[in-house]
Design an enzyme around this catalytic site. Structure first.
Site, PDB file in Angstrom:
ATOM      1  N   ARG A 241       0.864  -1.173   0.000  1.00  0.00           N
ATOM      2  CA  ARG A 241       0.000   0.000   0.000  1.00  0.00           C
ATOM      3  C   ARG A 241       0.904   1.227   0.000  1.00  0.00           C
ATOM      4  O   ARG A 241       1.978   1.226   0.613  1.00  0.00           O
ATOM      5  CB  ARG A 241      -0.918   0.027   1.236  1.00  0.00           C
ATOM      6  CG  ARG A 241      -2.064  -0.969   1.213  1.00  0.00           C
ATOM      7  CD  ARG A 241      -3.081  -0.625   0.127  1.00  0.00           C
ATOM      8  NE  ARG A 241      -4.259  -1.480   0.171  1.00  0.00           N
ATOM      9  CZ  ARG A 241      -4.389  -2.624  -0.484  1.00  0.00           C
ATOM     10  NH1 ARG A 241      -3.366  -3.069  -1.225  1.00  0.00           N
ATOM     11  NH2 ARG A 241      -5.481  -3.334  -0.401  1.00  0.00           N
ATOM     12  N   GLU A 270      -4.212   7.735  -4.620  1.00  0.00           N
ATOM     13  CA  GLU A 270      -4.604   6.979  -5.808  1.00  0.00           C
ATOM     14  C   GLU A 270      -5.992   7.385  -6.286  1.00  0.00           C
ATOM     15  O   GLU A 270      -6.896   7.497  -5.472  1.00  0.00           O
ATOM     16  CB  GLU A 270      -4.565   5.475  -5.498  1.00  0.00           C
ATOM     17  CG  GLU A 270      -3.170   4.967  -5.180  1.00  0.00           C
ATOM     18  CD  GLU A 270      -3.111   3.468  -4.935  1.00  0.00           C
ATOM     19  OE1 GLU A 270      -4.166   2.799  -5.001  1.00  0.00           O
ATOM     20  OE2 GLU A 270      -2.019   2.961  -4.661  1.00  0.00           O
ATOM     21  N   HIS A 289      -1.805   0.417  -9.715  1.00  0.00           N
ATOM     22  CA  HIS A 289      -2.330  -0.502  -8.704  1.00  0.00           C
ATOM     23  C   HIS A 289      -3.050  -1.681  -9.379  1.00  0.00           C
ATOM     24  O   HIS A 289      -4.254  -1.882  -9.205  1.00  0.00           O
ATOM     25  CB  HIS A 289      -3.276   0.224  -7.739  1.00  0.00           C
ATOM     26  CG  HIS A 289      -3.403  -0.493  -6.429  1.00  0.00           C
ATOM     27  ND1 HIS A 289      -3.726   0.142  -5.254  1.00  0.00           N
ATOM     28  CD2 HIS A 289      -3.266  -1.808  -6.093  1.00  0.00           C
ATOM     29  CE1 HIS A 289      -3.787  -0.725  -4.256  1.00  0.00           C
ATOM     30  NE2 HIS A 289      -3.507  -1.921  -4.753  1.00  0.00           N
TER      31      HIS A 289
END
Length: 329
Positions: A241, A270, A289
């Site tokens: 993360r 993000e 991601h």
């Protein structure tokens, strides 16, 4: 009147998964683009016992609007969007989808390692921009770094960490050091993994791979002093993360040559901001991601999330329920 539990699903799903859920539940599916907007979710949730989500914040705000809610099933391995104490207070079960994505994420991590070390994205851009011309540059200007027989350091030797270890040792003959909350004797025996302190992993590794979950304890786990411990030739790989790293400290380390490069699938914000300095650095590989983003794996994750939801709502032990340990202690 239907006796089936009512379930709200916050995104489109494959027809086979919706059909499966409809056998056991009375489903309402958001059929708009992307995820069900939170204001609408908060408005609708009051009538539902089950909620199928992707990365939706399950906090006091939502739970106060959901008097009938019993189960939240997330189609993800991470669960930092679950506010555990709020859910415990309400007795709401949370489930997630580990295991099915381990190999897919490990593959992605190795693509970041290889792309960073051999400068794949950077040199692809050079070729496409017409900069590949005979005799126009020094012979070593496009050289990269070998991955085989290098030292990889894995921080967080969970299931995905072990899948990365398997690829590193059996595929690339790498030396393996690791740091984890507890030692992993089986991984040590199977892969020749050597347990080290965090500091020693950072000092010894050519590739530092961060795979810790995001918790209050791991937020900004890797900071300025940690980058300064790494070799100037080392690469930092993060597929956990974004918030597990002090991003500004990482940017400075990359800009200053404290480390050689990075491969990133996650960011502090993000989607990543267009003015993030990381996007302007040629020694950084940036991905949106996509750790588990293959058609098969995302389908398997969604189906497991559906099975978790049905199993938790019906209490039928024939269904696999990946229930969060934090919510059943």
């Amino acid at each position: 009147m239907s006796s089936k539990p009512k379930v709200l699903i916050n995104r489109k799903l494959p027809e086979a998964i919706i059909s499966y859920l409809n056998e056991h539940c009375e489903c309402t599916v958001w059929d708009g683009e992307g995820l069900l907007p939170r204001p609408q979710l908060l408005e609708m949730i009051k009538d539902y016992e089950g909620l199928f989500v992707n990365n939706e914040q399950i906090n006091a705000e939502l739970l106060e609007r959901a008097p009938k809610l019993r189960v939240v099933s997330s189609s993800s391995v991470g669960y930092n969007h679950f506010h555990i104490e709020d859910m415990k207070a309400r007795g709401v079960i949370g489930t997630h989808t580990p295991y099915v994505l381990d190999d897919t994420v490990a593959d992605l991590v190795f693509s970041l390692i290889l792309s960073s070390a051999r400068r794949v994205a950077e040199l692809d851009a050079q070729v496409k921009q017409g900069n590949w011309k005979r005799g126009a540059r020094k012979e070593d200007e496009w050289f990269g770094m070998d991955v085989h027989h290098a030292t990889i350091g894995i921080i967080g030797m969970g299931r995905i960490g072990e899948a990365i270890a398997k690829r590193a040792v059996h595929g690339f003959d790498m030396n393996l050091v690791y740091n984890n909350r507890s030692r992993k004797p089986e991984a040590e025996e199977r892969y020749g993994a050597q347990f080290r302190s965090l500091e020693d992993v950072l000092k010894e590794s050519d590739f530092v791979v961060l795979m810790t979950p995001l918790t209050p304890e791991t937020e900004h786990y890797i900071r300025k002093e940690h980058f300064e411990m790494m070799k100037p030739t080392a690469f930092f790989i993060n597929a956990s993360r974004g918030q597990t790293v002090d991003e500004q400290a990482m940017i400075e380390a990359l800009q200053n040559g404290t480390i050689r490069g990075a491969g990133l699938d996650v960011f502090d914000q993000e989607p990543v901001s267009p003015d993030n300095p990381l996007l302007k650095l040629s020694n950084v590989v940036t991905l949106p991601h996509i750790g588990s983003a293959t058609t098969k794996t995302r389908y398997d994750m969604a189906m497991l999330a559906a099975q978790n939801l049905v199993g938790a709502l019906t209490g039928d032990k024939a269904y696999v329920v990946q229930e969060l340990k934090e919510l059943v202690k």
